[in-house]
Design a protein around this motif. Structure first.
Motif, mmCIF file in Angstrom:
data_model
loop_
_atom_site.group_PDB
_atom_site.id
_atom_site.type_symbol
_atom_site.label_atom_id
_atom_site.label_comp_id
_atom_site.label_asym_id
_atom_site.label_seq_id
_atom_site.Cartn_x
_atom_site.Cartn_y
_atom_site.Cartn_z
ATOM 1 N N HIS A 59 0.726 -1.231 0.023
ATOM 2 C CA HIS A 59 0.087 0.110 0.057
ATOM 3 C C HIS A 59 0.833 1.227 -0.005
ATOM 4 O O HIS A 59 0.754 2.106 -0.729
ATOM 5 C CB HIS A 59 -0.867 0.028 1.173
ATOM 6 N N ARG A 62 2.544 1.908 -3.356
ATOM 7 C CA ARG A 62 1.728 2.351 -4.553
ATOM 8 C C ARG A 62 1.447 3.989 -3.922
ATOM 9 O O ARG A 62 1.025 4.686 -4.892
ATOM 10 C CB ARG A 62 0.443 1.704 -4.501
ATOM 11 N N ARG A 148 -14.893 5.845 -17.402
ATOM 12 C CA ARG A 148 -13.839 5.998 -16.577
ATOM 13 C C ARG A 148 -12.804 7.039 -17.068
ATOM 14 O O ARG A 148 -12.505 6.864 -18.098
ATOM 15 C CB ARG A 148 -12.840 4.488 -16.690
ATOM 16 N N LYS A 159 -4.174 6.985 -6.871
ATOM 17 C CA LYS A 159 -5.189 7.293 -6.206
ATOM 18 C C LYS A 159 -5.277 8.725 -6.182
ATOM 19 O O LYS A 159 -4.906 9.347 -5.125
ATOM 20 C CB LYS A 159 -5.234 6.582 -5.042
ATOM 21 N N TYR A 164 -11.414 11.257 -8.199
ATOM 22 C CA TYR A 164 -12.680 10.495 -7.528
ATOM 23 C C TYR A 164 -13.966 11.328 -7.480
ATOM 24 O O TYR A 164 -14.806 10.758 -7.127
ATOM 25 C CB TYR A 164 -12.187 10.149 -5.758
ATOM 26 N N SER A 195 -16.698 1.646 -9.113
ATOM 27 C CA SER A 195 -16.586 3.021 -8.622
ATOM 28 C C SER A 195 -15.146 3.111 -7.926
ATOM 29 O O SER A 195 -14.689 3.909 -7.883
ATOM 30 C CB SER A 195 -17.628 3.718 -7.856
ATOM 31 N N ALA A 196 -15.150 2.140 -7.046
ATOM 32 C CA ALA A 196 -13.951 1.947 -6.136
ATOM 33 C C ALA A 196 -13.557 0.661 -5.867
ATOM 34 O O ALA A 196 -13.106 0.315 -4.513
ATOM 35 C CB ALA A 196 -14.085 2.888 -4.824
ATOM 36 N N ALA A 197 -13.517 -0.127 -6.804
ATOM 37 C CA ALA A 197 -13.008 -1.582 -6.570
ATOM 38 C C ALA A 197 -12.813 -2.118 -7.997
ATOM 39 O O ALA A 197 -13.326 -1.810 -9.057
ATOM 40 C CB ALA A 197 -14.402 -2.519 -5.778
ATOM 41 N N ASN A 198 -11.857 -3.349 -7.967
ATOM 42 C CA ASN A 198 -11.711 -3.870 -9.160
ATOM 43 C C ASN A 198 -12.985 -4.967 -9.283
ATOM 44 O O ASN A 198 -13.710 -5.404 -8.390
ATOM 45 C CB ASN A 198 -10.224 -4.517 -9.086
ATOM 46 N N GLY A 219 -5.045 -2.625 -8.215
ATOM 47 C CA GLY A 219 -5.458 -3.112 -6.621
ATOM 48 C C GLY A 219 -4.814 -4.034 -5.808
ATOM 49 O O GLY A 219 -4.196 -4.971 -6.635
ATOM 50 N N ILE A 220 -4.580 -3.982 -4.603
ATOM 51 C CA ILE A 220 -3.737 -4.995 -4.006
ATOM 52 C C ILE A 220 -4.573 -6.106 -3.618
ATOM 53 O O ILE A 220 -3.965 -7.292 -3.659
ATOM 54 C CB ILE A 220 -3.011 -4.039 -2.655
ATOM 55 N N VAL A 221 -5.802 -5.821 -3.280
ATOM 56 C CA VAL A 221 -6.555 -6.928 -3.137
ATOM 57 C C VAL A 221 -6.838 -7.799 -4.449
ATOM 58 O O VAL A 221 -6.812 -9.207 -4.504
ATOM 59 C CB VAL A 221 -7.960 -6.583 -2.582
ATOM 60 N N CYS A 256 -13.755 -6.467 -5.682
ATOM 61 C CA CYS A 256 -12.757 -6.547 -4.574
ATOM 62 C C CYS A 256 -12.160 -5.195 -4.381
ATOM 63 O O CYS A 256 -11.800 -4.338 -5.360
ATOM 64 C CB CYS A 256 -11.901 -7.709 -4.973
ATOM 65 N N GLY A 257 -11.450 -5.092 -3.308
ATOM 66 C CA GLY A 257 -10.839 -4.081 -2.707
ATOM 67 C C GLY A 257 -10.730 -3.841 -1.292
ATOM 68 O O GLY A 257 -11.329 -4.669 -0.694
ATOM 69 N N THR A 258 -10.002 -2.980 -0.841
ATOM 70 C CA THR A 258 -9.856 -2.856 0.550
ATOM 71 C C THR A 258 -11.020 -2.488 1.198
ATOM 72 O O THR A 258 -11.426 -3.097 2.248
ATOM 73 C CB THR A 258 -8.660 -1.737 0.922
HETATM 74 N N1 PMP Z 1 -10.162 0.662 -7.892
HETATM 75 C C1 PMP Z 1 -10.295 1.887 -7.418
HETATM 76 C C2 PMP Z 1 -11.038 2.857 -7.977
HETATM 77 C C3 PMP Z 1 -10.448 1.970 -6.081
HETATM 78 O O1 PMP Z 1 -10.558 3.226 -5.234
HETATM 79 C C4 PMP Z 1 -10.044 0.929 -5.244
HETATM 80 C C5 PMP Z 1 -9.882 1.057 -3.534
HETATM 81 N N2 PMP Z 1 -8.771 1.476 -3.300
HETATM 82 C C6 PMP Z 1 -9.616 -0.336 -5.778
HETATM 83 C C7 PMP Z 1 -10.021 -0.457 -7.108
HETATM 84 C C8 PMP Z 1 -9.251 -1.473 -4.978
HETATM 85 O O2 PMP Z 1 -7.762 -1.326 -4.606
HETATM 86 P P1 PMP Z 1 -7.081 -2.083 -3.235
HETATM 87 O O3 PMP Z 1 -7.488 -3.665 -3.617
HETATM 88 O O4 PMP Z 1 -5.752 -1.696 -3.633
HETATM 89 O O5 PMP Z 1 -7.686 -1.338 -2.157
#
Ligand code: PMP
Length: 316
Positions: A59, A62, A148, A159, A164, A195-198, A219-221, A256-258
């Motif tokens: 994290h 990045r 996007r 990020k 955003y 919007s905020a996840a893969n 994304g790290i997840v 998926c995402g944090t």
């Molecule tokens: N895509 C976007 C646009 C995000 O904001 C996030 C959340 N950080 C992710 C993907 C997932 O990334 P990560 O797994 O590193 O949290």
């Protein structure tokens, strides 16, 4: 008022009570979006009385890279950032899951759109955090009418605060349309992410996710799940462009995402996926992910950084 807990933040080089961590309305990043951020999670393990931060090295690496895209100099190494975070979290003393937000931003109080000749600052705060979306086992998603942000406009692999606004438009219009989340397409019509996840889909036993050059955050997840799918669940993973209609035909899909962790998508624009319930691969992956992040899988303990000193009376 002894029961009111003092909250802290790392701000302008030191840890201060959070009320002191304030910026002016003239701050450059507030006016022009010239900041970057990260998002990490701390997972509380009650059996070990331990808080585990998930992959902080990745994290913060990045985070520093995102900052460099905006010519923001983070004056700390990855290890120094981890040390600062650990100190902050020990002062916060969370005994529950928490979310951690590092920020790096153009701090000068000035009018003028640019990236050069400005001061930079780093801040970190944390807060207790549970679910990010309501329906983690059966999200209904649509396709956003928004596109996007493109790598040649605002790079999605960083990020970047200003980018955003794109995510916020996507999220709110999805929710107002009755969906839990939305899939966003690139200008070329291929799938990017949420919007905020893969995003992953499963077709014929293969997990497929858009590549890192599809205007996705790296994304790290996402990266962690690719490894768990292949090495632990025996599910092949392919990174390639994904068409919109593949979402309608997928056996399973998940985001998926944090924040969102691993959340099943069970309906896409009113079309059920599979039998309309969380799919078998998504279910196994989700269970494994939660075991990994809470420290129950020895093989992946190296992804976790413990915050507290180990105690002999761990269960207390
Ligand atoms: N895509 C976007 C646009 C995000 O904001 C996030 C959340 N950080 C992710 C993907 C997932 O990334 P990560 O797994 O590193 O949290």
């Amino acid at each position: 008022m002894a029961d009111v807990k003092t909250r802290y933040a790392f701000f302008e080089g030191r840890i201060v009570p959070i009320e002191e961590a304030r910026v002016s309305i003239m701050t450059h990043a507030f006016n022009y979006g010239t900041g970057v951020f990260g998002g990490l999670r701390g997972y509380w393990n009650p059996d070990e009385a331990q808080l585990f931060v998930f992959r902080p090295q990745d994290h913060f690496r990045r985070f520093i890279q995102s900052a460099s895209l905006l010519r923001i100099q983070v004056p700390y190494t990855v290890d120094e950032l981890i040390a600062i975070l650990n100190e902050l979290l020990r002062m916060e003393g969370w005994r529950e899951n928490c979310y951690i937000r590092p920020l790096a931003y153009k701090s000068t109080e000035i009018i003028g759109v640019r990236l050069h000749d400005l001061d930079d600052q780093v801040a970190i705060f944390s807060l207790p955090f549970g679910r990010y979306i309501e329906n983690e086992e059966g999200a209904h998603v649509g396709f956003s009418a928004w596109r996007r942000v493109d790598d040649n406009a605002i790079p999605a692999r960083g990020k970047i605060v200003g980018a955003y606004a794109n995510s916020a438009l996507i999220k709110t219009d999805a929710v107002l349309a009755g969906y839990d989340e939305a899939i966003v397409l690139n200008e070329d019509g291929h799938v990017s992410e949420m919007s905020a996840a893969n995003l992953f889909i499963v077709r014929g036993g293969v997990a497929i996710t858009p590549p890192v050059n599809a205007n996705v955050l790296e994304g790290i997840v996402r990266r962690s799940l690719m490894q768990l799918l292949q090495d632990d669940l025996g599910v092949p993973v392919v990174e390639r462009d994904v068409d919109r209609t593949e979402l309608y035909l997928a056996d399973e899909a998940f985001m998926c995402g944090t924040g969102v962790q691993v959340a099943a998508i069970t309906r896409v624009e009113h079309r059920p996926l599979g039998d309309g319930r969380i799919g078998p691969i998504t279910k196994r992956l989700r269970d494994l992910f939660f075991d990994v992040v809470s420290g129950r899988v020895p093989k992946y303990r190296h992804w976790l950084t413990p915050v507290y000193a180990p105690t002999s009376e761990a269960a207390g």
